[in-house]
Design a protein around this motif. Structure first.
Motif: not given
Lengths: 517, 480
Positions: B340-357, B423-427, B430-436
């Motif tokens: 929730t914190l990563l998707s706050s403040p609201y701006s469309g769909q929540d940041a929930s795809a794994l690549h967001h992390y 999930v944990m290792v994705a955190l 580092v992959e450059p050029g990801m949408r953040r």
């Protein structure tokens, strides 16, 4: 009061390293080095000060005595204590952890260049967890540390490892390692709980204490299944052959420090677990199981050695030799002879040194050639300064050349086991022949043969030279004069042997048929 | 029986919640001020939480519809704490929402009151009332960001399937009534006795189906991933924590009180459900690439583990369920809090795809650490509260020698490790050029951030020193 500190120091040091990252790369390295040296120093002081000739387990009185003990209530609901204790066996292994920990910090001085602080956090937490495993004699606490040390190891492999060929990425290796060890660990948890509830049913008291559980009366069948839970958990970590799948990948993909820790100490926690828990808690069931365990050890020796001969990746080769050597250790543990058990301790220490030496060397070769593929090496003798010389020494140690500690250990195990199981020993000896073959293959393919370039690569710098020299001296020292080591662990091993041999003597076929039915 | 002052005293938390809801409603009608409304809601929730001490003083009070015993107090505290966390997270989240923001708190307060009524119910009527009061606002909460197609879909999906489940529940109640002529739990168990006829069994089975839907036990879990994925962060957090805790506790009470639920057949059905749920939840989580869907399946698996505690109905049972519920609650709140914190403040769909992390650790180390701790706790690794919960469940299985269930738990945990680790290792990669998508820079200083940090700390502290938690659960739930 010393014991909790030995565990806490690496944990605190790890946190400091993480935070020290903001002051540059140097700070975490030095903090880690100081932390591990401190641990080593404390254990050496304990070694010199303490008296480890007391028998810890006494069959007759049933009481357990330790050289140093520390106990506080933790979860009274289930009678779980923070119960730490030290005897000769754990002392030696903790000293080994301290030494190899220092070595791991030093050998990654140049190899690790990014996220240094976090790397050392993980490294030190692994070591802290391992020390916890060696000191805990409350079964819950033991399990706690046993599982806990996997997490930082997972990160070490997944984040700083090397990705190998296609389909052998470091993350796959790390996940494989974690799932193998964690899932088998849960089996051990089930066994621990089974034992505790059996004790509860008999006495009405919940207790996870080693001393209390030692004399729990179990039906042969229950004892056998509980023993299997422990054995499988330890067998995965040791590793014993059908359960070894994680090891070659984890070793090959881990950074040098990770491989050193894995081969040097993590594998030893399994042997320690068998000596400390599986045998004394279930002597009868273990005696019954001994032939199977020894057969598995035999399979490991031959299988590991043969597969080592066929490897292209230098670290995978060393990993398979570990499987082979641990097979010898397994045979020694289940032989039930005093001499062989002494040999087990010696071989554990010796293998830690020689495997660590070989992994460090392959790391150093990698830093110079950027490959671990032996097909792309060859003719390196004379191009790497004194590195090939050290290689030759550690390869010789690994194949069990007289004069090295490995020889003394293997010799004692085989010699001690011979009266019990002559055929086993005879087959195990073929492993020594195979060891010579893979060792020579390694030397031949990496250092001899046609050269692939005339450029002189960098020799060893002072850090690397001192590191190798210290390990070399220790291997020789314990090879020529292993007595101090044997003196310290003697009392502990004697007691295990007594317990086990009593069980062996009255573990005839009747018990076996009882289980089969 | 008339309502006395003591009964009213015991009802204080519910009354306070409704009073807050009314205040919030009037406040909205008068002037829309997000911060004020949020503060009033949090204040009301805190007061209700404090008044639980009062209820604890007079535990054992019963009215025809409600009972205020240890279990009620325990579950109410969990629900209120979860609602508090959700309200705090919702404030950060809704700051950026362009539509009306304040009604969210209104819905949440009503749902929390419904949850408390549900866990306190000793009569099928109050059970139904509580369940609906909990569910109705949830439809609104799940579809709150209704301009987002997925959120609307989540709300409608939950509404439709929930209606189906309610029909099952009502039919089950009707059958029980037809068999016994009673609707209160005590009367039911008296009238049915041990000789449970086919109709009573069918009724109990249908009730289990209805509740199993809300708990997303397999095979009634089909709505879970879509709803979890589509609904806005705070609403999912509430659904995963407070709502599930409340429904689980009522199932717990049914199994505990009514012997018809303890019949051998139903017992086997529950055991089978538990095993299927554990395996299905874990296996389906393996292939997810969306963190919220993954957590959805993981919650399916966790309720499978929890069901084990109910199936083995013996001395350790209530303590196990209590401890596991508590550890699950704080862990889930932590994990969804980070989402929730990563998707706050609201701006469309929540940041929930794994690549967001990916690489979150190198941008927001503490937030990533919180998520790591939560995931480790969900996986049941030592040093986290989740391990204590898993320890209890396995201990109970071993004590009762239910080896099949123990085997399912171990297998499930082993499978579970794989996706938690992924999930944990994705955190940390580092992959450059990801949408953040990122939390705001000052997340750690805001209320939502503090709550999440506190939860992570609690997970670790309870993992290392669980004694106080165990003592508390024992005191409140089993009354010893």
């Amino acid at each position: 009061m010393m014991l909790p500190w030995i565990i806490l120091i690496p944990f605190i040091g790890g946190l400091l390293c993480w935070q020290a990252d903001r002051w540059g790369d140097k700070a975490p390295r030095w903090i880690a080095l100081i932390t591990m040296s401190l641990v080593l120093l404390i254990t050496l002081v304990l070694w010199l000060d303490g008296d480890y000739h007391l028998p810890t387990l006494t069959v007759d009185s049933g009481a357990v005595r330790w050289a140093i003990e520390w106990r506080r209530a933790w979860i009274p609901r289930f009678g779980i204590d923070v119960h730490l204790a030290l005897d000769g066996l754990s002392l030696v292994l903790i000293a080994l952890t301290g030494f190899l920990g220092t070595l791991a910090v030093v050998c990654s001085w140049k190899e690790i260049s990014h996220r240094v602080g976090f790397f050392h956090l993980n490294l030190l937490w692994i070591l802290g967890g391992v020390i916890g495993v060696f000191l805990a004699i409350d079964l819950f606490l033991f399990f706690f540390f046993w599982e806990m040390m996997l997490v930082p190891m997972y990160f070490l492999i997944a984040l700083w490892g090397h990705s190998g060929s296609e389909g052998r990425t470091r993350i796959r290796a790390a996940i494989k390692f974690f799932i193998y060890t964690q899932a088998s660990g849960l089996l051990m948890l089930v066994s621990i709980l089974g034992l505790v509830f059996a004790h509860h049913a008999a006495t009405g008291v919940y207790s996870f204490s080693y001393g209390d559980l030692l004399n729990t009366r179990l039906s042969p069948e229950l004892a056998f299944w509980l023993m299997m839970g422990f054995f499988i958990a330890f067998a995965v970590k040791l590793p014993v052959v059908p359960l070894h799948g994680w090891l070659p990948d984890a070793h090959a993909q881990a950074p040098t420090a990770g491989s050193v820790d894995l081969a040097g100490i993590l594998l030893k926690t399994a042997a320690y677990g068998m000596l400390r828990f599986a045998l004394p808690l279930f002597p009868d069931a273990s005696a019954l199981f001994a032939p199977v365990a020894m057969a598995l050890g035999l399979v490991g020796i031959v299988y590991g050695a043969i597969l080592a001969c066929g490897q292209q990746d230098i670290k995978r080769l060393i990993a398979y030799t570990s499987i082979s050597h641990m097979g010898v250790v397994l045979i020694g543990i289940y032989s039930g002879s005093a001499l062989a058990l002494q040999g087990v301790v010696l071989l554990m220490v010796a293998h830690a040194f020689s495997a660590a030496g070989l992994f460090i060397i392959s790391g150093q070769v990698y830093e110079r050639l950027y490959t671990r593929d032996m097909n792309r090496m060859g003719g390196l003798w004379g191009r790497l300064g004194s590195l090939p010389g050290f290689s030759l020494f550690f390869v010789a140690a690994s194949l069990g050349m007289p004069g090295t500690a490995n020889f003394a250990g293997e010799f004692m195990i085989l010699f001690g086991t011979f009266p019990v199981a002559p055929v086993t020993v005879m087959i195990a000896t073929t492993g020594m022949v195979l060891a010579a073959i893979y060792s020579l293959l390694l030397m031949q393919r990496v250092y001899y043969g046609p050269t692939r370039g005339e450029v002189r690569l960098g020799g060893l710098d002072t850090r690397e030279f001192v590191m190798m020299m210290v390990v070399l001296v220790l291997v020789l020292l314990f090879g020529l004069y292993p007595q101090p080591l044997l003196d310290v662990t003697g009392a502990t091993m004697d007691e295990i042997q007594k317990l086990f041999s009593v069980a062996l003597s009255h573990a005839p076929a009747t018990l076996l048929t009882g289980v089969v039915q | 029986m008339t309502l006395t002052t003591t009964h009213l005293m015991a009802l204080t938390p519910v009354i306070l919640l409704f009073a807050t809801a009314v205040t919030v409603m009037l406040g909205i009608a008068w002037r829309r001020q997000h911060a004020v409304i949020a503060t009033v809601s949090v204040l009301g929730l805190n007061l209700a939480l404090l008044s639980m001490a009062l209820v604890w003083q007079m535990r054992g009070i019963e009215s025809p519809l409600l009972v205020f015993d240890g279990l009620t107090v325990f579950a109410s505290i969990l629900i209120l704490v979860a609602t508090l966390a959700c309200a705090t997270l919702a404030h950060a989240f809704l700051e950026g929402y362009p539509g009306p923001r304040e009604e969210f708190y209104l819905l949440m307060l009503c749902a929390a009151a419904g949850g408390i009524v549900l866990v306190a119910s000793r009569h099928l009527a109050s059970l139904f009332f509580g369940l609906e009061l909990l569910s109705m606002p949830l439809y609104g909460m799940l579809a709150y960001t209704f301009r987002d197609r997925l959120s609307l879909e989540a709300g409608i999906k939950y509404l439709l399937l929930s209606a189906g489940a309610t029909a099952f529940l009502l039919f089950g109640m009707a059958l029980l009534y037809a068999e016994s002529g009673r609707l209160d739990l005590a009367g039911l168990s008296l009238a049915l006795g041990d000789s449970s006829g086919a109709w009573a069994l069918a009724g109990a089975g249908l009730i289990i189906v209805g509740l199993g839907f809300k708990l997303s036990l397999a095979p009634f879990h089909l709505w879970t991933p879509d709803v979890y994925e589509g609904a806005p962060g705070p609403a999912v957090t509430f659904l995963a924590s407070a709502s599930k805790v409340a429904v689980f506790v009522v199932l717990w009470r049914l199994v505990m009180v009514a012997p018809v639920f303890d019949a051998a057949i139903l017992h086997n059905v529950l055991a089978g459900l538990a095993m299927v749920t554990i395996l299905v939840g874990n296996l389906l989580a393996l292939v997810q690439t969306n963190l919220k869907r993954l957590l959805g399946y993981s919650s399916v698996a966790h309720f499978g583990y929890l069901l084990v505690a109910l199936v083995i109905n013996d001395g350790l049972s209530s303590e196990t369920a209590g401890v596991y519920l508590l550890t699950y609650l704080i862990t889930t709140l932590g994990a969804f809090g980070v989402v929730t914190l990563l998707s706050s403040p609201y701006s469309g769909q929540d940041a929930s795809a794994l690549h967001h992390y990916r690489g979150l650790f190198w941008r927001r180390p503490y937030l990533a650490a919180v998520l790591t701790v939560s995931l480790l706790s969900l996986a049941g690794i030592p040093f986290t509260a989740g391990f204590i919960g898993k320890f209890y469940i396995i201990a109970q299985g071993v004590e009762a020698s239910r080896w099949w269930l123990v085997g399912a738990i171990i297998l499930g945990s082993a499978i579970g490790l794989y996706y938690y680790l992924r999930v944990m290792v994705a955190l940390y990669l580092v992959e450059p050029g990801m949408r953040r998508r990122d939390a705001t820079n000052d997340w750690g200083l805001r209320a939502g951030g503090l709550v999440v940090l506190g939860l992570a700390l609690l997970v670790i502290v309870l993992g290392i020193y669980p004694s106080p938690m165990i003592e508390w659960v024992k005191l409140v739930v089993s009354g010893s």
